[in-house]
Design an enzyme around this catalytic site. Structure first.
Site, PDB file in Angstrom:
ATOM      1  N   GLY A   1       4.350   5.002   7.725  1.00 52.40           N
ATOM      2  CA  GLY A   1       3.480   5.612   8.717  1.00 52.40           C
ATOM      3  C   GLY A   1       2.050   5.647   8.237  1.00 52.40           C
TER       4      GLY A   1
ATOM      5  N   HIS B   1       5.332   5.188   0.854  1.00 49.51           N
ATOM      6  CA  HIS B   1       4.921   3.821   1.160  1.00 49.51           C
ATOM      7  C   HIS B   1       4.254   3.788   2.529  1.00 49.51           C
ATOM      8  CE1 HIS B   1       5.100  -0.552   1.684  1.00 49.51           C
ATOM      9  NE2 HIS B   1       5.224  -0.600   0.365  1.00 49.51           N
ATOM     10  N   HIS B   2       3.145   3.041   2.617  1.00 53.66           N
ATOM     11  CA  HIS B   2       2.339   3.035   3.836  1.00 53.66           C
ATOM     12  C   HIS B   2       3.104   2.454   5.031  1.00 53.66           C
ATOM     13  CE1 HIS B   2      -1.219   3.579   6.108  1.00 53.66           C
ATOM     14  NE2 HIS B   2      -2.079   3.445   5.122  1.00 53.66           N
ATOM     15  N   SER B   3       4.133   1.680   4.777  1.00 50.90           N
ATOM     16  CA  SER B   3       4.909   1.125   5.883  1.00 50.90           C
ATOM     17  C   SER B   3       5.629   2.216   6.668  1.00 50.90           C
ATOM     18  CB  SER B   3       5.939   0.115   5.364  1.00 50.90           C
ATOM     19  OG  SER B   3       6.870   0.740   4.489  1.00 50.90           O
TER      20      SER B   3
ATOM     21  N   CYS C   1       0.813  -1.215   0.000  1.00 47.69           N
ATOM     22  CA  CYS C   1       0.000   0.000   0.000  1.00 47.69           C
ATOM     23  C   CYS C   1       0.850   1.269   0.000  1.00 47.69           C
ATOM     24  CB  CYS C   1      -0.923   0.022   1.216  1.00 47.69           C
ATOM     25  SG  CYS C   1      -2.134  -1.318   1.236  1.00 47.69           S
TER      26      CYS C   1
END
Length: 512
Positions: free
Chosen positions: A168, A164-166, A49
């Site tokens: 935050g 990139h959603h990783s 995501c």
């Protein structure tokens, strides 16, 4: 921004770069930090995501000034100067954040564009859609900003963050964005945002017995609601699906390109409804969303129906529609993002670490999709559903259960189960509060903020973002499922107008 201001910003950027020699040393030494469970989840193959944040500016964007500003703020944050490394040695694969040297030219992309192009709005929409087809190189920090100096209907230029959603969740990234901005009318001051109150205990003048009874009764309701919600969540994970409907994506929708469209509506209209009906802003926007989706789906279901006659016409909607939204909930102890913004400005301070990352849980909220005779019923229904969810620990428990499953069964199984939950619902919904005043991004006054997300197994994501006296509705859609996203925006905007008129007429009737 004039040349003198730009020069000053660049000089400050150089000074900050020299001042933070320790950050350079840490990057050389390759400091490592293990990814959190949620961050690991967002690197799973079927759950990759990204967050897209579109920033409309009132002026031409100067890339040199943006780079100088990034050196002062964003580059000080460890997450934005770290890359993902995979350690395959040993029995288990480990994933780390590793500090690295950042070359801003790799992250600030400035395409050479014709400022006099035809259909600049369509170009920006196509450009952002193309970004969803491009993966990011994990040998570099997982973020980039695209500067599009073309004039659109809403802005003189557009900046697009892809993150990139990783790295935050929406709250932490919005907090960091706010730490990178200043009030336009007071450039030395951080922007302020409304404080969101949590549900909690209140002092009461009642006697002790009545207070104890209320506490016991409330605790009983919370336990009951939580039990029911978790049963429904597990059932959704295993077999319970929303009915097939025109906004629900098919298998593999997470891998399809997405398009982003937005619409600005008046915050005054939302506040009018909020005050008149004694509800919250969240109640109002959820009610408006239910009304807008009802109009849109009525038109989609009706083969020969009149899409304009939505109040008194015969409904083409199926009865007892199961249509639910998966809603990400911030589970941090803090009530709002103001404190986080201040902490993000001190991103190297250890006390800021508790606020960063993906502190999120899920709730599954049923949407009332039907044609109501009284438009205010959409908000009443939304308020009733949200009030019930407030008396539940669903969000916290889904977060805890996700971590527990990850520990026991590993990332692949966890990603598969979370993927099933989302794919069995119809849409994603999010609402983040923004600044109360106009802000500037490194000296560039902002006209609007339009954040969204893609990579999850849903064809429609609806995001509401407040900014000054505006509310921005942002849609992320799979164009194969929803080819007419602008019509859906029309339905949402029209629904707000219909509900507002109903309030105004009811007040006039009362005064008569």
């Amino acid at each position: 921004m004039n040349p003198e201001e730009a020069s000053t910003s660049q000089e400050q950027g150089v000074a900050i770069g020299l001042e933070h020699q320790t950050d350079y040393d840490m990057a050389i030494n390759g400091e490592k930090e293990a990814l959190s469970p949620a961050a690991r989840l967002f690197h799973a193959p079927n759950f990759n995501c990204y967050i897209i944040a579109i920033i409309g500016c009132k002026t031409h964007i100067d890339p040199a000034v943006i780079k100088a500003g990034l050196r002062q703020t964003l580059m000080k944050h460890p997450r934005f100067s770290s890359k993902v490394v995979v350690d395959d040695q040993g029995k288990r694969k480990r994933i780390y954040w590793k500090r690295t040297i950042v070359n801003l030219d790799d992250h600030v992309i400035v395409p050479n564009l014709d400022p006099n192009m035809d259909s600049p709005d369509q170009f920006v929409e196509d450009y952002n859609a193309h970004l969803t087809t491009m993966s990011m190189d994990i040998s570099k920090p997982l973020w980039e900003i695209h500067i599009l100096n073309v004039k659109t209907v809403d802005a003189e230029a557009v900046g697009v963050f892809k993150i990139h959603h990783s790295m935050g969740d929406g709250v932490s990234l919005m907090s960091l964005l706010l730490a990178c901005t200043r009030k336009t009318n007071n450039p030395s001051t951080l922007p302020s945002v409304p404080v969101q109150k949590r549900v909690g205990s209140r002092t009461s003048g009642s006697n002790g017995f009545w207070w104890i009874f209320k506490v016991i009764w409330t605790a009983t309701i919370i336990i009951f609601n939580t039990l029911i919600d978790m049963i429904m969540f597990i059932a959704t994970m295993l077999f319970l699906k929303d009915i097939k409907n025109p906004i629900k994506g098919a298998s593999g929708v997470e891998q399809k390109p997405k398009r982003f469209v937005h619409r600005m509506i008046s915050m005054d209209d939302i506040k009018l409804l909020k005050n008149a009906m004694n509800t919250t802003v969240n109640d109002v926007i959820l009610g408006v969303t239910q009304a807008g989706l009802s109009r849109y789906l009525h038109r989609k279901y009706g083969e020969n129906g009149n899409g304009d006659d939505l109040t008194h016409g015969k409904s083409s909607l199926p009865k007892n529609v199961r249509l639910r939204a998966a809603i990400l909930v911030n589970i941090r102890p803090t009530a709002g993002i103001q404190e986080l913004a201040e902490l993000m400005g001190e991103a190297n301070d250890k006390k800021a670490k508790w606020g960063w990352g993906n502190w999120i849980g899920y709730i599954l909220l049923p949407f009332n999709v039907s044609l109501q005779d009284d438009p205010l019923d959409y908000i009443r229904t939304a308020k009733a559903n949200i009030d019930r969810k407030k008396l539940s620990f669903e969000a916290i428990l889904t977060n805890i259960c996700g971590r527990f499953i990850l520990y026991l069964l590993g990332i692949k199984t966890t990603a598969y189960l979370v993927h099933r939950v989302l794919s069995n619902t119809s849409l994603a919904f999010s609402n983040v509060v923004g600044p109360l005043e106009e802000i500037s991004f490194y000296g560039h006054p902002i006209e609007y903020l339009a954040p969204s997300v893609y990579g999850h197994p849903q064809a429609l994501t609806i995001h509401f973002q407040s900014y000054c006296e505006k509310m921005i509705i942002v849609l992320a859609v799979d164009p194969e499922v929803i080819p007419d996203a602008h019509i859906l925006l029309d339905d949402l905007q029209d629904s707000l107008g219909i509900i507002r008129n109903a309030i105004v007429h009811s007040k006039l009737d009362t005064m008569a």
